[in-house]
Design an enzyme around this catalytic site. Sequence first.
Site, PDB file in Angstrom:
ATOM      1  CG  HIS A  39      38.421  38.646  29.818  1.00 50.54           C
ATOM      2  ND1 HIS A  39      39.503  39.115  30.546  1.00 50.54           N
ATOM      3  CD2 HIS A  39      37.373  38.693  30.674  1.00 50.54           C
ATOM      4  CE1 HIS A  39      39.126  39.406  31.765  1.00 50.54           C
ATOM      5  NE2 HIS A  39      37.834  39.172  31.871  1.00 50.54           N
ATOM      6  CG  HIS A  46      44.006  39.197  25.885  1.00 47.21           C
ATOM      7  ND1 HIS A  46      43.981  39.410  27.243  1.00 47.21           N
ATOM      8  CD2 HIS A  46      45.329  39.091  25.548  1.00 47.21           C
ATOM      9  CE1 HIS A  46      45.223  39.437  27.719  1.00 47.21           C
ATOM     10  NE2 HIS A  46      46.051  39.231  26.711  1.00 47.21           N
ATOM     11  CG  HIS A  93      48.398  35.152  24.773  1.00 47.16           C
ATOM     12  ND1 HIS A  93      48.806  34.800  26.040  1.00 47.16           N
ATOM     13  CD2 HIS A  93      48.257  36.518  24.810  1.00 47.16           C
ATOM     14  CE1 HIS A  93      48.896  35.874  26.800  1.00 47.16           C
ATOM     15  NE2 HIS A  93      48.572  36.935  26.064  1.00 47.16           N
ATOM     16  CD  GLU A  94      47.442  39.045  22.011  1.00 49.32           C
ATOM     17  OE1 GLU A  94      46.476  39.725  22.438  1.00 49.32           O
ATOM     18  OE2 GLU A  94      48.565  39.070  22.539  1.00 49.32           O
TER      19      GLU A  94
END
Length: 693
Positions: A487, A484, A480-481
Amino acid sequence: MPGASLDTMTDAAANPLLTPSSLPYALPPYAEIRAEHYLPAFGAAFAEHRREVDHITRVRSMPTFENTMVALEASGSALDRVARTFYTVSSADATAEVQEIDETLAPLMSAHHDAIQLDSALYWRISTLHDQLESLGLDPEQERLVRRHHREMTLAGAGLDYDAKARLTDLNQRLSTLTTTFEKNLLADTNDLAVVFDDAAELDGLTDGELSAAARAAEDRGLPGRYVVTLTLFTGHPYLSVLTDRESRRRIMAASRSRGSRGDENDNRGVLREIVRLRAERAELLGYSSHAAAVTADETAGTPEAVHDLLRRLARPAAANAVREQQALQALIDRGDAPFPLEAHDWAFYTEKVRAAEYDLDRSALRPWFEAERVLQDGVFAAATALYGITFAERADLRAYRADVRVFEVSNEDGSPLGLYILDLYTRDTKRGGAWMNSLVTQSHLRGTDPVVVNNLNVPQPAPGQPTLLTLDEVTTLFHEFGHALHGLFATVTYPHFAGTAVFRDFVEFPSQVNEMWIYWPEVLTAYARHVETDEPLPADVIEKLTASEAFNQGFSTSEYLAASWIDQAWHGLSRAEAEADLDVAAFEAAALADIGLDNPVVPTRYSSTYFAHVFSGGYSAGYYSYIWSEVLDADTVEWFHENGGLTRGNGDRFRDRLLGVGGSKDPLEAYRDFRGRDAAIEPLLERRGLTG
């Protein structure tokens, strides 16, 4: 630190923060930076930024895009550099010195931000351009830059009169102090309430690695021969699913739920009440009925009512599913030798027993297949390479803010440099709870910078020589991290205002949630999920069971999340008059949960108010709903990947170019339509969470 000020040590030769870094990718020279460098560097950076903005507003010629917008985007580079350098440390390694600096800095940062955002002359120049947009001949990114600056300054109060601006500045400074205090109290209370055990038998169910981590934590606290279980940010704890001693489970849960509400110096109840009051007053000053109305006005949701509609739509079936799950757990307990009523600290333990019975699956036994380095290299990194062509090379020659934090250089498929990825995996007393991504440097063509992104997790560190074995939840958090991080690495923009993850709060979780899909993707899973001792892959039948059980316990997980989201909305939906009442925190929270039907005592909220860092010391106030809001897009995107061949370079390029790569330079829902060909459908989310009934 004692005696520190903004006015000392401002000589650039003596302060490494006052000149741009000469390290690759402008990585801050942490080996040279000492705590006493920060405040003087901020003082110099504040002054420089103010001079740059004053130069813009004193130009006698009429506003143009170049002399106003470009000049504004070019300004503040020193402050951006110093702030990112410091706040990375203040969240990940908050020593007593750093905490003191943070407290001193909070109102100063707020005052400086207001001085820029509320500058009437600057607002006039931007408003003039905004009124002439149709005739300026700007490209889409330039036009959006004008619109966003005008919108943000308007929402910040730039159009208010002098007295209102003065009050607004006072409110913002006080709020900055309060949110810093909330975080400091929470960190201290989380450390104070770490649960000490005298005997390893009390921790029966933990693996050797987990037990060694508890022993190491005790050693670090001067408690040799004992065991310390540190608390996670959220209400529950991973160990609750495996500890066989019910009293041990109760102690951990009780400690977690008592944070910030014990009536001592770390009590956060008065702090959060004042935060709520001041946020409500600020919203009224800006012309909004509540803080939630002010926040959502500039998000994709648009209004609190839109948020409430989604949360209420999901809450009723989620609560019903949780009750069915509760009944199954109670039935299992009742079949035992000494039945007892199920309580919150029992849920995770008996959930795993039911999972084992229904799916023949023991998730706690899977940890030997999730060795951290293999998950990182052959899972997280390998999936990104397969999808986007990027590669990773560890740079042991580059030092981050601690010697044990790892630095990787990221390259594009053609070998061209992309940026740096920094991983800080392990928990420590100076690190705030939870997991997060932040940018040390953001990409911008205007400034000529490339991205440096950081991922922080809170994995217990085993004793030297022991492998780090992750839970499946920790594997999920890492993927998940890293979403980020991608991105932040991929966003390619001209102007710093749009760099990295600078998108609407209720969109920012979308890329990270999408990246979780690769956890179970066959070629990814078989590469990283291999036994730490035998190198055997995770058995195929176990993979099938994991896939089959994905919707298992979704009633609980959806309910606990929605409960926290509703608490956030309840506090921040108060008008100024309502917020000024002498509210009892526990009673207010209970009433809010009853209102939405999520007041099941066996299913506690993921965060109670007194330790809800996301909304009272982080950036998610009135915005914690954004995870589920973004998950609508996420689930729809996962369906698209399945329909279009999955883990392919073509799919990766499309997702990178049309969504991740645009950063904040394009309306996020427009970018989504460009990628998907239509708006997102909610049905995939309902199916995923078992809410179709």
